[in-house]
Design an enzyme around this catalytic site. Structure first.
Site, PDB file in Angstrom:
ATOM      1  N   TYR A 124       0.834  -1.196   0.000  1.00  0.00           N
ATOM      2  CA  TYR A 124       0.000   0.000   0.000  1.00  0.00           C
ATOM      3  C   TYR A 124       0.871   1.249   0.000  1.00  0.00           C
ATOM      4  O   TYR A 124       1.948   1.266   0.614  1.00  0.00           O
ATOM      5  CB  TYR A 124      -0.897   0.034   1.238  1.00  0.00           C
ATOM      6  CG  TYR A 124      -2.005  -0.985   1.245  1.00  0.00           C
ATOM      7  CD1 TYR A 124      -3.226  -0.712   0.641  1.00  0.00           C
ATOM      8  CD2 TYR A 124      -1.832  -2.222   1.863  1.00  0.00           C
ATOM      9  CE1 TYR A 124      -4.256  -1.643   0.657  1.00  0.00           C
ATOM     10  CE2 TYR A 124      -2.854  -3.161   1.880  1.00  0.00           C
ATOM     11  CZ  TYR A 124      -4.066  -2.865   1.275  1.00  0.00           C
ATOM     12  OH  TYR A 124      -5.070  -3.793   1.295  1.00  0.00           O
ATOM     13  N   TYR A 163      -0.061 -10.057   0.126  1.00  0.00           N
ATOM     14  CA  TYR A 163       0.950  -9.456   0.999  1.00  0.00           C
ATOM     15  C   TYR A 163       0.937 -10.122   2.383  1.00  0.00           C
ATOM     16  O   TYR A 163      -0.079 -10.676   2.811  1.00  0.00           O
ATOM     17  CB  TYR A 163       0.741  -7.946   1.131  1.00  0.00           C
ATOM     18  CG  TYR A 163      -0.587  -7.514   1.700  1.00  0.00           C
ATOM     19  CD1 TYR A 163      -0.835  -7.505   3.072  1.00  0.00           C
ATOM     20  CD2 TYR A 163      -1.604  -7.071   0.861  1.00  0.00           C
ATOM     21  CE1 TYR A 163      -2.039  -7.081   3.590  1.00  0.00           C
ATOM     22  CE2 TYR A 163      -2.820  -6.641   1.361  1.00  0.00           C
ATOM     23  CZ  TYR A 163      -3.030  -6.654   2.731  1.00  0.00           C
ATOM     24  OH  TYR A 163      -4.244  -6.242   3.235  1.00  0.00           O
ATOM     25  N   ARG A 173      -2.261 -12.451   3.053  1.00  0.00           N
ATOM     26  CA  ARG A 173      -3.616 -12.105   2.638  1.00  0.00           C
ATOM     27  C   ARG A 173      -3.793 -12.346   1.146  1.00  0.00           C
ATOM     28  O   ARG A 173      -2.939 -11.987   0.340  1.00  0.00           O
ATOM     29  CB  ARG A 173      -3.910 -10.631   2.930  1.00  0.00           C
ATOM     30  CG  ARG A 173      -3.945 -10.316   4.427  1.00  0.00           C
ATOM     31  CD  ARG A 173      -5.266  -9.683   4.827  1.00  0.00           C
ATOM     32  NE  ARG A 173      -6.404 -10.472   4.436  1.00  0.00           N
ATOM     33  CZ  ARG A 173      -7.566  -9.955   4.000  1.00  0.00           C
ATOM     34  NH1 ARG A 173      -7.699  -8.644   3.894  1.00  0.00           N
ATOM     35  NH2 ARG A 173      -8.573 -10.740   3.670  1.00  0.00           N
ATOM     36  N   HIS A 176      -6.974  -8.624  -2.885  1.00  0.00           N
ATOM     37  CA  HIS A 176      -8.317  -8.105  -2.640  1.00  0.00           C
ATOM     38  C   HIS A 176      -8.346  -6.606  -2.865  1.00  0.00           C
ATOM     39  O   HIS A 176      -7.316  -5.928  -2.859  1.00  0.00           O
ATOM     40  CB  HIS A 176      -8.777  -8.431  -1.211  1.00  0.00           C
ATOM     41  CG  HIS A 176      -7.899  -7.838  -0.151  1.00  0.00           C
ATOM     42  ND1 HIS A 176      -6.722  -8.428   0.249  1.00  0.00           N
ATOM     43  CD2 HIS A 176      -8.008  -6.688   0.574  1.00  0.00           C
ATOM     44  CE1 HIS A 176      -6.147  -7.681   1.182  1.00  0.00           C
ATOM     45  NE2 HIS A 176      -6.904  -6.616   1.396  1.00  0.00           N
ATOM     46  N   HIS A 178     -10.502  -3.209  -1.357  1.00  0.00           N
ATOM     47  CA  HIS A 178     -11.439  -2.688  -0.361  1.00  0.00           C
ATOM     48  C   HIS A 178     -12.458  -1.777  -1.046  1.00  0.00           C
ATOM     49  O   HIS A 178     -12.097  -0.937  -1.875  1.00  0.00           O
ATOM     50  CB  HIS A 178     -10.695  -1.890   0.706  1.00  0.00           C
ATOM     51  CG  HIS A 178      -9.703  -2.690   1.479  1.00  0.00           C
ATOM     52  ND1 HIS A 178     -10.009  -3.296   2.677  1.00  0.00           N
ATOM     53  CD2 HIS A 178      -8.398  -2.973   1.232  1.00  0.00           C
ATOM     54  CE1 HIS A 178      -8.942  -3.926   3.132  1.00  0.00           C
ATOM     55  NE2 HIS A 178      -7.950  -3.752   2.267  1.00  0.00           N
TER      56      HIS A 178
END
Length: 255
Positions: A124, A163, A173, A176, A178
């Site tokens: 991120y 990640y 994870r 995906h 959000h």
């Protein structure tokens, strides 16, 4: 002693087995997970522990003004995360489209849909993300759009990478995106996640597995749609979001 994936898998299996047995005994489907799902360790620290506070009197006093998002608030580039910088971002370009619907299948129009995600390397663009994967100077990972009259939305972006996270040893994870949805008031904001089909990390993710009902869990996974794919540009995924009713999309309540 640090928790291992085996420890988490055992806890997930026990909770899943308990849910399946309850369903076989006639218990209703649980479309939303408990707020303190133990394998998702931080939920024990983050879920509400006090009862909800009842609001008496005029409900308008809860907030004096509600969101009113219009076309002047969302630019033509806000839903294309690949065109927000001077260069091309790295990774696989994708188109994610769908409709925002109520429990009766009716379109919910004029609503703000926001997304945020990791880049193709699984990182991120956020100062708290210290994962040692490269940042992409041409990809910030945030976008927004207003739903059309038919409840439709569409984003062009980069498929995010998996990640690591520190829930337990060797925790990863699945890829995906959000999603955030605004209604007619700020208190109506809903947040959820969209996943990609056939991800091998699904069985190992306690966040996704906290949705113990299989049909509800499947509603979080987008469908590859070749008609949405753009020739020589991007692959297409379709994902509808249902706000209420028995087919509602899982929302991160109390997270």
């Amino acid at each position: 002693m640090a928790l291992t994936q085996h420890d988490i898998d055992r806890e997930v299996a026990e909770l899943q087995d308990a849910y399946d047995k309850a369903r076989a005994g006639g218990a209703p489907a649980a479309h939303h997970p408990p707020r303190d799902y133990a394998p998702y360790r931080s939920s024990a620290l983050r879920h509400p522990k006090q009862p909800l506070v009842a609001v008496h009197g005029d409900p308008e006093t809860v907030e004096l003004s509600g969101p009113a998002f219009g076309t002047t608030d969302v630019t033509a580039l806000d839903n294309d995360l690949t065109r927000q910088h001077t260069g091309e971002p790295l990774g696989e370009r994708i188109t994610v489209s769908g409709r925002l619907l109520d429990g009766r299948g009716r379109p919910v129009r004029g609503q703000l849909v926001e997304i945020w995600q990791a880049n193709a390397s699984g990182r991120y663009a956020h100062q708290r993300d210290d994962h040692p994967a490269p940042l992409d100077p041409n990809f910030t990972g945030v976008g927004r759009v207003l739903t059309g009259d038919d409840g439709s939305y569409s984003f062009t972006t980069i498929k995010p990478g998996a990640y690591p996270w520190r829930n337990h040893t060797n925790a990863w994870r699945p890829a995906h995106i959000h999603f955030s949805l605004f209604g007619d008031a700020f208190t109506q904001r809903l947040v959820t996640q969209m996943y990609f089909p056939n991800d091998p990390l699904f069985p190992y993710d306690p966040i996704l597995r906290s949705v113990t009902d299989e049909s509800a869990r499947q509603r979080l996974i987008a469908t590859y749609d070749h008609d949405l794919s753009q020739p020589e540009f991007s692959l297409g995924y379709r994902w509808d979001i249902v706000l209420d009713g028995p087919s509602a999309t899982w929302i991160e309540e109390g997270r």
